[in-house]
Write a protein that holds these residues in place. Structure first.
Motif, PDB file in Angstrom:
ATOM      1  N   GLU A  66       0.832  -1.207   0.000  1.00  0.00           N
ATOM      2  CA  GLU A  66       0.000   0.000   0.000  1.00  0.00           C
ATOM      3  C   GLU A  66       0.860   1.249   0.000  1.00  0.00           C
ATOM      4  N   PRO A  67       0.525   2.245  -0.781  1.00  0.00           N
ATOM      5  CA  PRO A  67      -0.565   2.349  -1.751  1.00  0.00           C
ATOM      6  C   PRO A  67      -0.084   2.281  -3.197  1.00  0.00           C
ATOM      7  N   GLU A  68       1.027   1.596  -3.441  1.00  0.00           N
ATOM      8  CA  GLU A  68       1.580   1.726  -4.790  1.00  0.00           C
ATOM      9  C   GLU A  68       1.694   0.453  -5.612  1.00  0.00           C
ATOM     10  N   ARG A  69       1.527  -0.724  -5.010  1.00  0.00           N
ATOM     11  CA  ARG A  69       1.723  -1.945  -5.806  1.00  0.00           C
ATOM     12  C   ARG A  69       0.839  -3.070  -5.283  1.00  0.00           C
ATOM     13  N   ALA A  70       0.103  -3.697  -6.186  1.00  0.00           N
ATOM     14  CA  ALA A  70      -0.722  -4.863  -5.865  1.00  0.00           C
ATOM     15  C   ALA A  70      -0.450  -5.928  -6.923  1.00  0.00           C
ATOM     16  N   VAL A  71      -0.136  -7.143  -6.466  1.00  0.00           N
ATOM     17  CA  VAL A  71       0.201  -8.224  -7.387  1.00  0.00           C
ATOM     18  C   VAL A  71      -0.689  -9.427  -7.078  1.00  0.00           C
ATOM     19  N   PHE A  72      -1.291  -9.970  -8.129  1.00  0.00           N
ATOM     20  CA  PHE A  72      -2.193 -11.111  -8.002  1.00  0.00           C
ATOM     21  C   PHE A  72      -1.808 -12.171  -9.026  1.00  0.00           C
ATOM     22  N   ARG A  73      -2.244 -13.399  -8.772  1.00  0.00           N
ATOM     23  CA  ARG A  73      -2.068 -14.488  -9.739  1.00  0.00           C
ATOM     24  C   ARG A  73      -3.444 -15.125  -9.949  1.00  0.00           C
ATOM     25  N   TRP A  74      -3.720 -15.504 -11.194  1.00  0.00           N
ATOM     26  CA  TRP A  74      -4.971 -16.180 -11.534  1.00  0.00           C
ATOM     27  C   TRP A  74      -4.762 -16.964 -12.812  1.00  0.00           C
ATOM     28  N   SER A  75      -5.737 -17.767 -13.177  1.00  0.00           N
ATOM     29  CA  SER A  75      -5.674 -18.567 -14.403  1.00  0.00           C
ATOM     30  C   SER A  75      -6.757 -18.098 -15.362  1.00  0.00           C
ATOM     31  N   PRO A  76      -6.405 -17.163 -16.261  1.00  0.00           N
ATOM     32  CA  PRO A  76      -7.414 -16.616 -17.165  1.00  0.00           C
ATOM     33  C   PRO A  76      -7.975 -17.641 -18.142  1.00  0.00           C
ATOM     34  N   GLY A  77      -7.256 -18.737 -18.338  1.00  0.00           N
ATOM     35  CA  GLY A  77      -7.735 -19.795 -19.226  1.00  0.00           C
ATOM     36  C   GLY A  77      -8.644 -20.779 -18.528  1.00  0.00           C
ATOM     37  N   GLY A  78      -8.949 -20.527 -17.269  1.00  0.00           N
ATOM     38  CA  GLY A  78      -9.832 -21.408 -16.510  1.00  0.00           C
ATOM     39  C   GLY A  78      -9.050 -22.421 -15.696  1.00  0.00           C
ATOM     40  N   PRO A  79      -9.766 -23.241 -14.923  1.00  0.00           N
ATOM     41  CA  PRO A  79      -9.107 -24.242 -14.084  1.00  0.00           C
ATOM     42  C   PRO A  79      -8.207 -25.154 -14.902  1.00  0.00           C
ATOM     43  N   GLY A  80      -7.019 -25.415 -14.366  1.00  0.00           N
ATOM     44  CA  GLY A  80      -6.087 -26.295 -15.042  1.00  0.00           C
ATOM     45  C   GLY A  80      -5.155 -25.599 -16.015  1.00  0.00           C
ATOM     46  N   SER A  81      -5.407 -24.319 -16.321  1.00  0.00           N
ATOM     47  CA  SER A  81      -4.498 -23.608 -17.224  1.00  0.00           C
ATOM     48  C   SER A  81      -3.384 -22.956 -16.406  1.00  0.00           C
ATOM     49  N   SER A  82      -2.301 -22.657 -17.061  1.00  0.00           N
ATOM     50  CA  SER A  82      -1.188 -21.997 -16.381  1.00  0.00           C
ATOM     51  C   SER A  82      -1.621 -20.617 -15.904  1.00  0.00           C
ATOM     52  N   PRO A  83      -1.170 -20.219 -14.726  1.00  0.00           N
ATOM     53  CA  PRO A  83      -1.561 -18.901 -14.209  1.00  0.00           C
ATOM     54  C   PRO A  83      -0.765 -17.766 -14.847  1.00  0.00           C
ATOM     55  N   THR A  84      -1.347 -16.597 -14.810  1.00  0.00           N
ATOM     56  CA  THR A  84      -0.639 -15.376 -15.164  1.00  0.00           C
ATOM     57  C   THR A  84      -0.554 -14.518 -13.903  1.00  0.00           C
ATOM     58  N   THR A  85       0.358 -13.565 -13.930  1.00  0.00           N
ATOM     59  CA  THR A  85       0.535 -12.639 -12.816  1.00  0.00           C
ATOM     60  C   THR A  85       0.094 -11.262 -13.262  1.00  0.00           C
ATOM     61  N   ILE A  86      -0.675 -10.598 -12.419  1.00  0.00           N
ATOM     62  CA  ILE A  86      -1.165  -9.252 -12.699  1.00  0.00           C
ATOM     63  C   ILE A  86      -0.535  -8.321 -11.681  1.00  0.00           C
ATOM     64  N   GLU A  87       0.165  -7.306 -12.173  1.00  0.00           N
ATOM     65  CA  GLU A  87       0.788  -6.316 -11.294  1.00  0.00           C
ATOM     66  C   GLU A  87       0.209  -4.941 -11.587  1.00  0.00           C
ATOM     67  N   PHE A  88      -0.369  -4.336 -10.550  1.00  0.00           N
ATOM     68  CA  PHE A  88      -0.872  -2.964 -10.645  1.00  0.00           C
ATOM     69  C   PHE A  88       0.126  -2.057  -9.946  1.00  0.00           C
ATOM     70  N   THR A  89       0.501  -0.968 -10.611  1.00  0.00           N
ATOM     71  CA  THR A  89       1.367   0.036 -10.011  1.00  0.00           C
ATOM     72  C   THR A  89       0.632   1.362 -10.043  1.00  0.00           C
ATOM     73  N   LEU A  90       0.552   2.021  -8.897  1.00  0.00           N
ATOM     74  CA  LEU A  90      -0.139   3.296  -8.778  1.00  0.00           C
ATOM     75  C   LEU A  90       0.874   4.388  -8.490  1.00  0.00           C
ATOM     76  N   ALA A  91       0.705   5.544  -9.134  1.00  0.00           N
ATOM     77  CA  ALA A  91       1.578   6.689  -8.910  1.00  0.00           C
ATOM     78  C   ALA A  91       0.754   7.961  -8.957  1.00  0.00           C
ATOM     79  N   SER A  92       0.968   8.834  -7.991  1.00  0.00           N
ATOM     80  CA  SER A  92       0.289  10.131  -8.005  1.00  0.00           C
ATOM     81  C   SER A  92       0.740  10.904  -9.228  1.00  0.00           C
TER      82      SER A  92
END
Length: 145
Positions: A66-92
């Motif tokens: 907080e408040p500048e970086r959030a990183v998540f992992r999920w599988s956009p291809g659905g269950p059983g697919s390889s995950p991708t990583t999503i990184e959000f960077t916030l800057a004033s």
């Protein structure tokens, strides 16, 4: 095969308001409108987003700085697919907050998963960042996102 998607938006809102939205696990799993409260915590750092159209999507919180970086992992291809990583960077910025998103890991997908997800996610981030801006504005005006 491209490994990542990068996108950015300028949001006219305070940093703390945008952080409150971006740091919610799975907020981007929706139908074009910010998905407030759609995630259910199932274990430490593990969440499931319930969505009528997309089904149940697992999301892992990798890092929240907080408040500048959030990183998540999920599988956009659905269950059983390889995950991708999503990184959000916030800057004033002079106009409010610049939100940058990088989703990476597409090169590890099978060709079928890649074909199914990559181009959709390119367009999806344009839509989702717009939904994020709308939610930040709705929070400012007291409306529900």
């Amino acid at each position: 095969m491209r490994d990542s998607i990068e996108s950015e938006i300028e949001i006219a809102a305070p940093l703390d308001r945008v952080w409150g939205l971006v740091s919610q696990p799975g907020w981007w799993v929706n139908d074009g409108t910010y998905a407030e409260g759609a995630a259910e915590r199932v274990a430490d750092g593990e969440w499931v987003v319930h969505n009528e159209h997309h089904g149940d999507i697992a999301v892992t919180v990798v890092e929240l700085a907080e408040p500048e970086r959030a990183v998540f992992r999920w599988s956009p291809g659905g269950p059983g697919s390889s995950p991708t990583t999503i990184e959000f960077t916030l800057a004033s910025s002079s106009g409010g907050v610049t939100v940058a998103v990088v989703e990476s890991g597409f090169a590890a997908l099978t060709p079928e998963q890649y074909e199914k997800t990559y181009s959709g996610n390119v367009e999806g981030w344009r839509i989702e960042l717009g939904a994020l801006a709308d939610a930040a504005d709705a929070a400012r005006t007291g409306e529900h996102a």
